[in-house]
Write a protein that holds these residues in place. Structure first.
Motif, PDB file in Angstrom:
ATOM      1  N   GLY A   1       5.054  -9.484  -7.700  1.00 14.27           N
ATOM      2  CA  GLY A   1       5.571  -8.388  -6.875  1.00 14.27           C
ATOM      3  C   GLY A   1       6.337  -7.359  -7.685  1.00 14.27           C
ATOM      4  O   GLY A   1       7.178  -6.644  -7.141  1.00 14.27           O
ATOM      5  N   ASN A   2       6.070  -7.290  -8.978  1.00 13.88           N
ATOM      6  CA  ASN A   2       6.701  -6.297  -9.845  1.00 13.88           C
ATOM      7  C   ASN A   2       5.623  -5.565 -10.628  1.00 13.88           C
ATOM      8  O   ASN A   2       4.762  -6.194 -11.240  1.00 13.88           O
ATOM      9  CB  ASN A   2       7.669  -6.979 -10.819  1.00 13.88           C
ATOM     10  N   LEU A   3       5.691  -4.248 -10.606  1.00 11.63           N
ATOM     11  CA  LEU A   3       4.720  -3.450 -11.353  1.00 11.63           C
ATOM     12  C   LEU A   3       5.374  -2.877 -12.599  1.00 11.63           C
ATOM     13  O   LEU A   3       6.568  -2.601 -12.616  1.00 11.63           O
ATOM     14  CB  LEU A   3       4.205  -2.284 -10.505  1.00 11.63           C
TER      15      LEU A   3
ATOM     16  N   GLY B   1      12.176   2.805  -7.722  1.00  7.22           N
ATOM     17  CA  GLY B   1      10.886   3.378  -8.083  1.00  7.22           C
ATOM     18  C   GLY B   1      10.252   4.031  -6.889  1.00  7.22           C
ATOM     19  O   GLY B   1      10.201   5.252  -6.756  1.00  7.22           O
ATOM     20  N   CYS B   2       9.794   3.199  -5.953  1.00  9.33           N
ATOM     21  CA  CYS B   2       9.026   3.715  -4.823  1.00  9.33           C
ATOM     22  C   CYS B   2       9.866   3.875  -3.565  1.00  9.33           C
ATOM     23  O   CYS B   2       9.522   4.647  -2.694  1.00  9.33           O
ATOM     24  CB  CYS B   2       7.874   2.757  -4.529  1.00  9.33           C
ATOM     25  N   ASP B   3      10.930   3.124  -3.440  1.00  8.01           N
ATOM     26  CA  ASP B   3      11.742   3.072  -2.214  1.00  8.01           C
ATOM     27  C   ASP B   3      10.941   2.580  -1.010  1.00  8.01           C
ATOM     28  O   ASP B   3      11.306   2.809   0.127  1.00  8.01           O
ATOM     29  CB  ASP B   3      12.340   4.462  -1.912  1.00  8.01           C
ATOM     30  N   ARG B   4       9.827   1.890  -1.248  1.00 13.78           N
ATOM     31  CA  ARG B   4       8.964   1.463  -0.140  1.00 13.78           C
ATOM     32  C   ARG B   4       8.448   0.032  -0.294  1.00 13.78           C
ATOM     33  O   ARG B   4       7.396  -0.303   0.213  1.00 13.78           O
ATOM     34  CB  ARG B   4       7.737   2.384  -0.042  1.00 13.78           C
ATOM     35  N   ALA B   5       9.143  -0.824  -1.016  1.00 15.78           N
ATOM     36  CA  ALA B   5       8.688  -2.213  -1.185  1.00 15.78           C
ATOM     37  C   ALA B   5       7.339  -2.322  -1.868  1.00 15.78           C
ATOM     38  O   ALA B   5       6.576  -3.240  -1.627  1.00 15.78           O
ATOM     39  CB  ALA B   5       8.647  -2.947   0.169  1.00 15.78           C
ATOM     40  N   GLU B   6       7.038  -1.366  -2.750  1.00 18.48           N
ATOM     41  CA  GLU B   6       5.723  -1.363  -3.372  1.00 18.48           C
ATOM     42  C   GLU B   6       5.727  -1.418  -4.895  1.00 18.48           C
ATOM     43  O   GLU B   6       4.690  -1.235  -5.511  1.00 18.48           O
ATOM     44  CB  GLU B   6       4.940  -0.111  -2.921  1.00 18.48           C
ATOM     45  N   CYS B   7       6.898  -1.630  -5.533  1.00 20.64           N
ATOM     46  CA  CYS B   7       6.867  -1.634  -6.995  1.00 20.64           C
ATOM     47  C   CYS B   7       7.730  -2.725  -7.637  1.00 20.64           C
ATOM     48  O   CYS B   7       7.441  -3.168  -8.736  1.00 20.64           O
ATOM     49  CB  CYS B   7       7.258  -0.271  -7.548  1.00 20.64           C
ATOM     50  N   GLY B   8       8.812  -3.119  -7.006  1.00 20.97           N
ATOM     51  CA  GLY B   8       9.624  -4.216  -7.543  1.00 20.97           C
ATOM     52  C   GLY B   8      10.757  -3.796  -8.465  1.00 20.97           C
ATOM     53  O   GLY B   8      11.563  -4.638  -8.863  1.00 20.97           O
TER      54      GLY B   8
END
Ligand code: FAD
Ligand code: SF4
Ligand code: FES
Ligand code: FES
Lengths: 221, 341
Positions: free
Chosen positions: A193-195, A100-107
């Motif tokens: 930690g999952n959006l 998703g984000c490739d930045r540890a921000e979506c899960g």
């Protein structure tokens, strides 16, 4: 050797204008099933020239390593700077893990490493040698019986578009291994930690709670 | 913020299995080397290609850097290896029982997956989240001669209210103020030998070095964090204020450890983060409240004292009453507000 094959493949692809000719998924699966070593060519359409040129120029290529993925020993060529999500999706064809984000921000890229949920977009593949990686593809039993959490999700129709689903399921499975009997609130914290972009968290939780119940029952029986 | 540019630039990856080997590699590669712990700060820099190290030294295979040990200094303290994950810190029975302040602060970091991977050493050594700087703008901290955040239009809601010096960025760590309140010592391995520094001296402001938030020089490693038993089982207070309950860095946080006798505050250590480029130990507050009754009046006095000298930027004036209230609550012990969900 692997590199030469793949750069040849890349050239062909680039010459053809691959996006018109074949879908990227078909291309990748094709390469995998034909048994050709899948190299860095895996998913270069987004940044082909940069990555490709860099590899040749810097001479920092791939190394053949063995990974334990879903209980199998998988041999794969991996760049030093490659993330686990990248290797799983574009080298091993395990596209159930989403980026998703490739930045540890979506899960959405969550997988289990030695039973613990991690964001695979934020792990270098070379650092998981000797550890057990489990992705959504490895959850069901060999005879195809779904994992109790997967079954719970189906029973409750927990997701809408389901892009976030593999990540949620892997995180929930990891959490439930150490907290098999959580309250709804504890489970919500476990998967916090999952959006989900479609955003029916209530339904997702109901499905995962059902999964937790299934899991307890199956380990009893 | 998170713009996917493309994959990381190529680097050589080294995976030593001892601190000595790691140090040799760092020495060999000097400023071209990058220390990789959990990678949650590191990989952003590399993916965005703002930093392009030639050699990445991964500490994850070094067993001696992992785990929590009790120290044999006769006083029952603990030593936490720098590569211990935040989840391990949160779940460790001794930390929970005796140094709950640290467990509480670590539990509020980011998200479960980040805590499963992020290390305590990385958490205290991470860089600022000022987006101009992280976006690659050539600001003071990046070696230039302008601050993009400290302008009338600059996006500075998250930035500093205290001790700014050209740069107005803040330290983003949640565990750092808790470690300062617990009087922790940081063990640093330099090419010349080992150095043990007080937690509060590990962190530096732009007046000392505008390019770093901590004292580590190229070639240095943080190997462990020691917590003495001085504040074991004290009365602790930790509160973090953030926009979302998961992922978000602290707008501000406060950590305190206190020992009372009767209703009097006998001993106290208190620190805040998110107010300046380094987590601030509030010595003046500690001195002023020592011997005072633990009540609202003392808390209010402490809060007022804490924000003396604070200078707001265009969009962060809210941080002054926020800091006043956090310090007040930490000192007087009022329950923090919670959301019903
Ligand atoms: C989306 C997101 C949200 C986050 N939210 C929070 C939050 O709310 N609160 C919070 O406190 N943190 C937060 N973090 C930060 C995260 O906790 C830290 O990035 C993490 O703890 C850094 O640790 P790491 O182990 O991943 O280290 P890395 O990212 O690998 O390292 C961080 C830095 O420290 C250096 N370093 C690390 N270990 C050592 C060592 N032993 N010796 C010398 N140098 C070292 C590295 O070179 C690097 O510069 C968040 C991060 C992300 C990605
Ligand atoms: S606050 Fe500091 S890091 Fe941010 S733009 Fe200004 S000088 Fe750079
Ligand atoms: S893709 Fe890994 S957390 Fe979003
Ligand atoms: S169901 Fe669509 S993102 Fe979660």
């Amino acid at each position: 050797m692997a590199e030469r094959v793949s750069s040849k493949a890349m050239q062909d692809v680039q010459e053809e204008g691959v996006l018109k000719a074949v879908s990227r998924r078909d291309f990748i699966k094709g390469v995998i099933s034909s048994g050709v070593a899948v190299s860095s060519a895996g998913y270069l359409f987004r940044a082909s020239s940069i990555l490709h040129g860099q590899q040749l120029a810097a001479g920092v290529g791939e190394r053949l390593i063995t990974l334990n993925v879903n209980g199998q020993q998988r041999r794969v060529d991996v760049m030093k700077q490659e993330t686990l999500a990248w290797t799983l999706r574009y080298k091993l064809g395990l596209t159930g893990t989403k980026l998703g984000c490739d930045r540890a921000e979506c899960g959405s890229c969550s997988v289990l490493i030695d039973d613990i949920p991690h964001y695979s977009c934020s792990v270098l593949t070379h650092t998981v040698r000797g550890r057990k990686v489990l992705t959504i593809e490895g959850l069901a039993a060999e005879d195809g019986t779904l994992h109790p959490v997967q079954q719970g999700v189906i029973d409750e129709q927990g997701f809408q578009c389901a892009f976030c689903m593999p990540g949620f399921i892997m995180t929930a499975v990891g959490f439930l291994k150490t907290n098999p009997n959580p309250t709804r609130r504890e489970l919500a914290h476990g998967v916090s930690g999952n959006l989900c972009r479609c955003q029916d968290y209530d339904k997702i939780l109901t499905a995962l709670m059902r999964g937790a119940e299934n899991m307890r029952r199956s380990s009893l029986g | 913020m998170a713009v996917i540019r493309d994959v990381m630039a190529a680097f050589e990856l080294y995976q030593p299995s001892s601190v000595a080997d790691a140090q040799k590699l760092l020495e060999q590669h000097g400023p071209d080397a990058w220390v990789l712990a959990g990678g949650l700060d590191s990989l952003d820099w590399l993916k965005d290609r703002i930093r392009k190290p030639k050699a990445v030294v991964d500490l994850s295979g070094i067993a001696e850097l992992r785990g929590v040990r009790t120290t044999n200094d006769g006083n029952d303290g603990i030593e936490i290896g720098a590569m211990t994950t935040l989840t391990e810190v949160v779940n460790h029975p001794v930390i929970k029982q005796k140094y709950g302040l640290l467990a509480e602060s670590a539990e509020l970091v980011a998200s479960p997956q980040i805590r499963n991977q992020g290390t305590i050493g990385g958490n205290v050594s991470q860089d600022t989240r000022c987006w101009y700087y992280r976006g690659g703008w050539p600001c003071y901290r990046a070696g230039g001669n302008i601050c993009y955040a400290d302008t009338p239009e600059g996006r500075n809601r998250e930035h500093a209210i205290l001790h700014a010096d050209r740069c107005v960025a803040v330290n983003p760590s949640d565990s750092a103020p808790a470690l300062i309140a617990l009087d922790a010592k940081f063990v640093v391995r330099t090419p010349k030998g080992e150095r043990v520094v007080d937690a509060e001296d590990y962190f530096i402001g732009p007046d000392i070095d505008i390019t770093r938030l901590h004292i580590l020089q190229p070639g240095d490693l943080l190997t462990a964090i020691r917590i003495p038993s001085t504040w074991a089982r004290a009365q602790f207070y930790f509160e973090k204020v953030r926009d979302r309950n998961v992922w978000d860095f602290p707008l501000m946080n406060v950590a305190s450890a206190m020992v009372t006798s009767g209703d009097r505050i006998e001993r106290i250590r208190i620190a805040v983060n998110g107010a300046a480029a380094r987590p601030l130990r509030l010595k003046a507050v500690e001195d002023a409240v020592r011997g005072q009754p633990r009540n609202t009046a003392t808390g209010e006095m402490a809060g007022r004292l804490a924000v003396q000298g604070a200078v707001p930027l265009q969009f962060n004036a809210y941080k002054i009453p926020l800091m006043r209230n956090l310090v007040k609550r930490a000192v007087s012990g009022v329950e923090e507000a919670t959301w019903a969900s």
